[in-house]
Design a protein around this motif. Sequence first.
Motif, PDB file in Angstrom:
ATOM      1  N   SER A 162       0.974  -1.282  -0.081  1.00 31.24           N
ATOM      2  CA  SER A 162       0.140   0.009  -0.045  1.00 31.24           C
ATOM      3  C   SER A 162       0.745   1.229   0.174  1.00 31.24           C
ATOM      4  O   SER A 162       1.673   0.962   0.505  1.00 31.24           O
ATOM      5  CB  SER A 162      -0.966  -0.401   1.292  1.00 31.24           C
ATOM      6  N   GLU A 163      -0.078   2.407  -0.231  1.00 28.11           N
ATOM      7  CA  GLU A 163       0.840   3.782  -0.467  1.00 28.11           C
ATOM      8  C   GLU A 163       1.281   4.224   1.200  1.00 28.11           C
ATOM      9  O   GLU A 163       2.847   4.386   1.320  1.00 28.11           O
ATOM     10  CB  GLU A 163       0.352   4.740  -0.825  1.00 28.11           C
ATOM     11  N   GLU A 164       0.561   3.485   2.328  1.00 29.35           N
ATOM     12  CA  GLU A 164       1.552   3.042   3.436  1.00 29.35           C
ATOM     13  C   GLU A 164       2.556   2.746   3.925  1.00 29.35           C
ATOM     14  O   GLU A 164       3.278   2.863   4.527  1.00 29.35           O
ATOM     15  CB  GLU A 164       0.084   2.797   5.098  1.00 29.35           C
ATOM     16  N   GLU A 165       3.006   1.716   3.250  1.00 29.24           N
ATOM     17  CA  GLU A 165       4.024   0.569   3.468  1.00 29.24           C
ATOM     18  C   GLU A 165       5.329   1.388   2.397  1.00 29.24           C
ATOM     19  O   GLU A 165       5.994   1.015   2.873  1.00 29.24           O
ATOM     20  CB  GLU A 165       3.430  -1.134   3.052  1.00 29.24           C
ATOM     21  N   ILE A 166       4.890   1.693   0.774  1.00 23.79           N
ATOM     22  CA  ILE A 166       6.219   1.931   0.076  1.00 23.79           C
ATOM     23  C   ILE A 166       5.420   3.573  -0.702  1.00 23.79           C
ATOM     24  O   ILE A 166       4.558   3.098  -0.894  1.00 23.79           O
ATOM     25  CB  ILE A 166       6.375   1.091  -0.859  1.00 23.79           C
ATOM     26  N   GLU A 167       5.929   4.447  -0.544  1.00 26.84           N
ATOM     27  CA  GLU A 167       5.971   5.291  -1.153  1.00 26.84           C
ATOM     28  C   GLU A 167       7.069   5.666  -2.296  1.00 26.84           C
ATOM     29  O   GLU A 167       7.758   5.390  -2.572  1.00 26.84           O
ATOM     30  CB  GLU A 167       6.329   6.980   0.059  1.00 26.84           C
ATOM     31  N   ILE A 168       5.939   6.082  -3.617  1.00 28.09           N
ATOM     32  CA  ILE A 168       6.470   5.464  -4.712  1.00 28.09           C
ATOM     33  C   ILE A 168       6.597   6.840  -5.277  1.00 28.09           C
ATOM     34  O   ILE A 168       5.697   8.054  -5.328  1.00 28.09           O
ATOM     35  CB  ILE A 168       6.080   4.614  -6.303  1.00 28.09           C
ATOM     36  N   ARG A 169       8.196   7.305  -5.809  1.00 28.03           N
ATOM     37  CA  ARG A 169       8.292   8.767  -7.247  1.00 28.03           C
ATOM     38  C   ARG A 169       9.023   8.468  -8.053  1.00 28.03           C
ATOM     39  O   ARG A 169       9.402   7.082  -8.245  1.00 28.03           O
ATOM     40  CB  ARG A 169       9.632   9.394  -6.542  1.00 28.03           C
ATOM     41  N   VAL A 170       8.218   9.254  -9.039  1.00 25.42           N
ATOM     42  CA  VAL A 170       8.718   8.039 -10.746  1.00 25.42           C
ATOM     43  C   VAL A 170       9.789   9.677 -10.642  1.00 25.42           C
ATOM     44  O   VAL A 170       8.899  10.834 -10.660  1.00 25.42           O
ATOM     45  CB  VAL A 170       7.491   7.885 -11.586  1.00 25.42           C
ATOM     46  N   ASP A 171      10.579   9.703 -12.004  1.00 25.25           N
ATOM     47  CA  ASP A 171      11.147  10.662 -11.867  1.00 25.25           C
ATOM     48  C   ASP A 171      11.001  10.476 -14.099  1.00 25.25           C
ATOM     49  O   ASP A 171      11.846   9.109 -14.980  1.00 25.25           O
ATOM     50  CB  ASP A 171      12.540  10.269 -12.022  1.00 25.25           C
ATOM     51  N   ALA A 172      10.366  10.990 -15.025  1.00 24.58           N
ATOM     52  CA  ALA A 172      10.172  11.299 -16.232  1.00 24.58           C
ATOM     53  C   ALA A 172      12.096  11.683 -16.985  1.00 24.58           C
ATOM     54  O   ALA A 172      11.691  11.593 -18.593  1.00 24.58           O
ATOM     55  CB  ALA A 172       8.970  11.108 -17.072  1.00 24.58           C
ATOM     56  N   ASN A 173      12.005  12.654 -15.907  1.00 22.14           N
ATOM     57  CA  ASN A 173      13.195  12.777 -16.868  1.00 22.14           C
ATOM     58  C   ASN A 173      13.049  13.878 -17.894  1.00 22.14           C
ATOM     59  O   ASN A 173      13.629  14.231 -18.813  1.00 22.14           O
ATOM     60  CB  ASN A 173      14.151  12.459 -17.295  1.00 22.14           C
ATOM     61  N   GLY A 174      11.835  14.556 -18.286  1.00 20.75           N
ATOM     62  CA  GLY A 174      11.444  15.236 -19.194  1.00 20.75           C
ATOM     63  C   GLY A 174      10.593  14.552 -20.297  1.00 20.75           C
ATOM     64  O   GLY A 174      10.673  14.693 -22.151  1.00 20.75           O
ATOM     65  N   ALA A 175      10.342  13.282 -20.102  1.00 23.15           N
ATOM     66  CA  ALA A 175      10.394  12.405 -21.753  1.00 23.15           C
ATOM     67  C   ALA A 175       8.683  12.283 -22.390  1.00 23.15           C
ATOM     68  O   ALA A 175       8.164  11.936 -22.818  1.00 23.15           O
ATOM     69  CB  ALA A 175      10.254  10.549 -21.021  1.00 23.15           C
ATOM     70  N   PHE A 176       7.522  13.145 -21.318  1.00 21.34           N
ATOM     71  CA  PHE A 176       6.301  13.408 -22.341  1.00 21.34           C
ATOM     72  C   PHE A 176       6.253  14.480 -22.579  1.00 21.34           C
ATOM     73  O   PHE A 176       6.472  15.504 -22.616  1.00 21.34           O
ATOM     74  CB  PHE A 176       5.086  13.155 -20.732  1.00 21.34           C
ATOM     75  N   LYS A 177       5.411  14.546 -23.695  1.00 22.01           N
ATOM     76  CA  LYS A 177       5.117  15.270 -24.453  1.00 22.01           C
ATOM     77  C   LYS A 177       4.068  16.431 -23.825  1.00 22.01           C
ATOM     78  O   LYS A 177       2.977  15.547 -23.290  1.00 22.01           O
ATOM     79  CB  LYS A 177       4.622  15.043 -25.829  1.00 22.01           C
ATOM     80  N   PRO A 178       4.058  17.525 -24.055  1.00 28.60           N
ATOM     81  CA  PRO A 178       2.967  18.343 -23.433  1.00 28.60           C
ATOM     82  C   PRO A 178       1.337  17.915 -23.445  1.00 28.60           C
ATOM     83  O   PRO A 178       0.263  18.144 -22.713  1.00 28.60           O
ATOM     84  CB  PRO A 178       3.643  19.555 -23.845  1.00 28.60           C
ATOM     85  N   THR A 179       1.023  17.349 -24.869  1.00 27.41           N
ATOM     86  CA  THR A 179       0.315  17.698 -25.393  1.00 27.41           C
ATOM     87  C   THR A 179      -0.609  15.808 -24.620  1.00 27.41           C
ATOM     88  O   THR A 179      -1.756  15.750 -24.424  1.00 27.41           O
ATOM     89  CB  THR A 179       0.048  16.916 -26.600  1.00 27.41           C
ATOM     90  N   GLU A 180       0.173  15.065 -24.172  1.00 24.63           N
ATOM     91  CA  GLU A 180       0.177  13.399 -23.750  1.00 24.63           C
ATOM     92  C   GLU A 180      -0.038  13.521 -22.170  1.00 24.63           C
ATOM     93  O   GLU A 180       0.041  12.992 -21.482  1.00 24.63           O
ATOM     94  CB  GLU A 180       0.742  12.346 -24.256  1.00 24.63           C
ATOM     95  N   ALA A 181       0.989  14.754 -21.250  1.00 30.68           N
ATOM     96  CA  ALA A 181       1.595  14.790 -20.099  1.00 30.68           C
ATOM     97  C   ALA A 181       0.115  14.486 -19.909  1.00 30.68           C
ATOM     98  O   ALA A 181      -0.079  13.190 -18.316  1.00 30.68           O
ATOM     99  CB  ALA A 181       2.392  15.408 -20.189  1.00 30.68           C
TER     100      ALA A 181
END
Length: 344
Positions: free
Chosen positions: A170-189
Amino acid sequence: MHATYHKYNLKFKRPSGTSRGVLTEKETWLLQIFDKNRKGIGECGILRGLSYDDRTDYEEKLKWVCDHISLGEKELWENLKEFPSIQFGVEMAFKSLESENPFLLFPSEFTKGKSGMEINGLVWMGEPDFMKKQISEKIKAGFSCIKLKIGAIDFTAELELLKQIRTKFSEEEIEIRVDANGAFKPTEALQKLEKLSKYKLHSIEQPIKQGQVEAMRKLCLQTPLPIALDEELIGITSVTEKEELILIIQPQYAIFKPSLIGGFRGTREWLEICENNKVDWWITSALESNVGLNAISQWTYTLNPKLPQGLGTGGLYTNNFESPLEVERGKFKYDPSKEWNFNL
């Protein structure tokens, strides 16, 4: 007083993937200041393709610093606005020179080995099975916060990885961060953020490429998932421009990499602006050797950080310098009984 610099190529234990490509080596430069019988050591950690000071005259500027070392830390720093990683190396080297122990820059309960800092466990990009293995290893190692690099493999496969983690934790057990390094296009983000938000993530770093201020402002306003600025801060050197950026975008978080934003002083400017505007933050290393990581971690502890920090990348290399730094059960610690092995 005189100074020297040396190039040092750090070699990855295994190729490490980001949305900007796969890394096998990391170039860094070590600055040493000598004054009578004392020595100061600093690291100028540049990331090719990302650092603001990734330019052809980088080594020439290092030579200029050594030739003008008698100007002192403050005047040199002011003359290095276009070279944030050298600013940091200069700050670090002078602080080291002033210290009785060249590696003990900010004495604290941390450097006494009595207290540690919670950090996120970093999961590099790669094939799904490789990422699954890393995730399992981080959880077994006691991390309560993990950070996944995303944006290079199939997005559906990345969502499936997150789904598998959330099925078990669960989110209480494991905190998850993600890093896209700018990979998404503004139109799809925004659409992608909505899909990611189903997995109760803490935040996403730099979903779109830096420099698209209006698009990032809209995204931060509409996002179902907290956004952390990272690369967006690179190359902005004046306090006025820093304030404007934070006021316009109004991000949920900001991430500070001292090697990329002007060292302690440059980071402090960003930190104060963010705190004045109720933007929370954490500090992250930028693949430095243990020399730079040591300075960043000791300084970070003095700030009394509230969130897990992005430290602990020193174990990535086969030829790093042996140091008292260690990671234990998801915490970054300093073992004062261990000696440094610093040989160039």
